[in-house]
Design an enzyme around this catalytic site. Structure first.
Site, PDB file in Angstrom:
ATOM      1  N   PRO A   1       4.053   5.802  11.227  1.00 56.08           N
ATOM      2  CG  PRO A   1       3.072   7.847  11.404  1.00 56.08           C
ATOM      3  CD  PRO A   1       3.737   6.835  12.359  1.00 56.08           C
TER       4      PRO A   1
ATOM      5  CE1 TYR B   1       9.471   3.262   2.875  1.00 57.97           C
ATOM      6  CE2 TYR B   1       6.976   3.933   2.315  1.00 57.97           C
ATOM      7  CZ  TYR B   1       8.130   3.352   3.405  1.00 57.97           C
ATOM      8  OH  TYR B   1       7.794   3.140   4.608  1.00 57.97           O
TER       9      TYR B   1
ATOM     10  CB  CYS C   1      20.943  -0.078 -19.859  1.00 57.77           C
ATOM     11  SG  CYS C   1      21.655   1.469 -20.919  1.00 57.77           S
TER      12      CYS C   1
ATOM     13  NE  ARG D   1       5.951   2.779  -3.574  1.00 58.69           N
ATOM     14  CZ  ARG D   1       4.794   2.801  -3.937  1.00 58.69           C
ATOM     15  NH1 ARG D   1       4.346   3.648  -4.981  1.00 58.69           N
ATOM     16  NH2 ARG D   1       4.117   2.028  -3.619  1.00 58.69           N
TER      17      ARG D   1
ATOM     18  NE  ARG E   1       3.004   3.141   1.421  1.00 63.27           N
ATOM     19  CZ  ARG E   1       3.794   2.858   0.525  1.00 63.27           C
ATOM     20  NH1 ARG E   1       3.978   3.250  -0.717  1.00 63.27           N
ATOM     21  NH2 ARG E   1       4.732   1.698   0.832  1.00 63.27           N
TER      22      ARG E   1
HETATM   23  C1  PLP Z   1       8.780  -1.592  11.369  1.00 65.99           C
HETATM   24  C2  PLP Z   1       8.099  -0.654  10.346  1.00 65.99           C
HETATM   25  N1  PLP Z   1       7.554   0.402  10.881  1.00 65.99           N
HETATM   26  C3  PLP Z   1       6.946   1.355   9.972  1.00 65.99           C
HETATM   27  C4  PLP Z   1       6.937   1.338   8.614  1.00 65.99           C
HETATM   28  C5  PLP Z   1       6.389   2.231   7.704  1.00 65.99           C
HETATM   29  O1  PLP Z   1       5.403   1.759   6.906  1.00 65.99           O
HETATM   30  P1  PLP Z   1       4.383   2.982   6.249  1.00 65.99           P
HETATM   31  O2  PLP Z   1       5.457   3.854   5.349  1.00 65.99           O
HETATM   32  O3  PLP Z   1       3.896   2.077   5.221  1.00 65.99           O
HETATM   33  O4  PLP Z   1       3.830   3.638   7.095  1.00 65.99           O
HETATM   34  C6  PLP Z   1       7.719   0.220   8.078  1.00 65.99           C
HETATM   35  C7  PLP Z   1       7.898   0.041   6.696  1.00 65.99           C
HETATM   36  O5  PLP Z   1       8.356  -0.650   5.977  1.00 65.99           O
HETATM   37  C8  PLP Z   1       8.346  -0.761   8.936  1.00 65.99           C
HETATM   38  O6  PLP Z   1       8.986  -1.838   8.404  1.00 65.99           O
END
Ligand code: PLP
Length: 417
Positions: free
Chosen positions: A274, A375, A346, A312, A276
């Protein structure tokens, strides 16, 4: 977003008024809540407790050392995608046996560094990469633990830029090709195949695609056992969605309900990555209004934060709630007029929010951009020679600057005369 709430007309992060933080640290400034990070981590681990998974926090979401240290203290491992991220997790003393390394373009140097560090495993994304891992491991006289990253061709129903497990995406290996690789795994004598990995995308708000992917991974594991080793791990990646707007996400328990029985039945060790979910709603971006202008019938609120701080919205058309830090009527849009919240960069694509109903803010007012902990800073840049923002970690009623604001000198430090 309990950590960020309005009290007495001012947004607080835990027990600290955001206006106070902004006047002491300046803007733009990322503010993270220690309590929120801990709560997210615990909610996820509690939900999956029956499967006793290895949680590998995805460093790419927010790689600030203080955040990583906090998570290490909670018992988290780490999902990395570069030598730089390996450097970060080693710097905070992460246990290498909790580190997994994904990404489609690992270089020999990165592979060597990861083997030297003794990471738990690589998530390998091609036969070419397996050959490289095998070669570097042979040079070092060692054997590399590897999970094959499979591409399950599952639609996670998220933005197409953050979909990673459809067959047209560059990530992973389709089942047919992967079966061929597993059949020839003894061609790679310095590789021990210990697992299968499949990350289908980010900001996934429906558990069913994850369940579909896990089912496919397990079916593949049952059909394709490598000749010289045993599949111990199934890694389903990250992707657990959060509320950018109320009611979007489902709790981790809804994912666990579908996934835990399946993984227990399969008798494999579960890995989750995890990012995000842990960091997203644990942070906000504070920005000050530099000018308010009207043109072409629109109201533009020009801030000191820009796409260089939070890309984003520009990149994915992502929605982040925006509201004044000082407000007696938080998020009450009635009576508010539409506005575009933009930065000074810009590019017409430089915006934080478009067509939002916001109160009549003035030059010098503070705005909070919510759900910015993942992010956010991690994707920031120096475009337009903008210095990157400060980052602050709040703990109750105290705070610590965990990354100072960049200076103009920082901008030119790497350049040679
Ligand atoms: C291989 C892999 N694992 C985990 C993540 C983390 O994803 P999230 O932040 O959606 O939990 C990503 C995000 O791009 C990823 O590419």
């Amino acid at each position: 977003m309990d950590a960020f709430s309005y009290r007495g007309g001012c947004l607080n992060c835990d027990d600290l008024p955001a206006a106070e933080l902004a006047s002491q640290v300046g803007t733009p400034c990322y503010v993270y809540s220690r309590a929120a990070i801990e709560q997210q981590y615990r909610t996820l681990t509690d939900a999956f407790a029956e499967a006793d998974p290895l949680i590998c926090y995805s460093v790419k979401a927010n790689g600030n050392l203080a955040v990583l240290e906090l998570l290490r203290g909670l018992g988290s491992g780490f999902d990395i995608v570069s030598g730089g991220e390996l450097f970060r997790v080693r710097h905070i003393g992460a246990d290498p046996s909790t580190v997994v390394f994904a990404g489609v373009g690992k270089t020999d140097r990165e592979i060597r560094e990861a083997l030297d560090a003794g990471i738990l495993m690589f998530n390998a994304e091609s036969s070419s990469e397996l050959a490289a891992i095998n070669r570097v491991a042979a040079d070092l006289g060692t054997t590399a633990r590897v999970a094959l990253r499979l591409n399950p061709d599952v639609d996670p129903q998220t933005h197409h830029y953050i979909t990673t497990g459809k067959k047209e995406n560059k990530f992973g290996i389709d089942f047919e090709t992967a079966a061929g690789i597993v059949a020839r795994i003894t061609d790679y004598p310095h590789v021990r195949l210990v697992g299968y990995h499949g990350h289908i995308g980010s900001q996934v708000t429906d558990p069913k695609p994850h369940a579909e992917s896990l089912g496919k991974l397990i079916e593949f594991a049952n059909q394709c056992a490598p000749a010289n080793s045993e599949i111990e791990y199934i890694n389903i990646g990250g992707g657990f969605g959060i509320d950018y707007q109320p009611g979007q996400a489902v709790p981790p328990s809804a994912f666990a309900k579908l996934l835990v029985p399946v993984i227990r039945e399969a008798g494999k060790k579960l890995i989750l990555e995890p990012g995000r979910y842990i960091a997203g709603n644990s942070g906000i971006l504070l920005t000050r209004v530099v000018h308010v202008k009207r043109s072409g019938g629109r109201r533009f609120i020009v801030c000191d934060a820009a796409m260089t701080d939070l890309i984003r919205p520009s990149l994915y058309d992502a929605y982040h709630a925006v509201w004044p830090v000082l407000s007696d009527a938080p998020f009450e849009e009635n009576g508010c007029g539409p506005a575009d919240v933009v930065g000074p960069v810009c590019e017409s694509g430089d915006f934080l929010a478009k067509g939002r109903h916001l109160p009549d803010v003035q030059q010098g007012d503070l705005l909070a951009v919510f759900s910015a902990g993942a992010y956010g800073f991690a994707m920031s840049s120096n475009y337009n020679a903008r210095t990157r923002a400060a980052e602050v970690l709040v703990d109750g009623d105290t705070y610590r600057v965990v990354r100072r604001r960049e200076s103009y000198e920082d901008l030119i430090q790497q350049e040679l005369p």
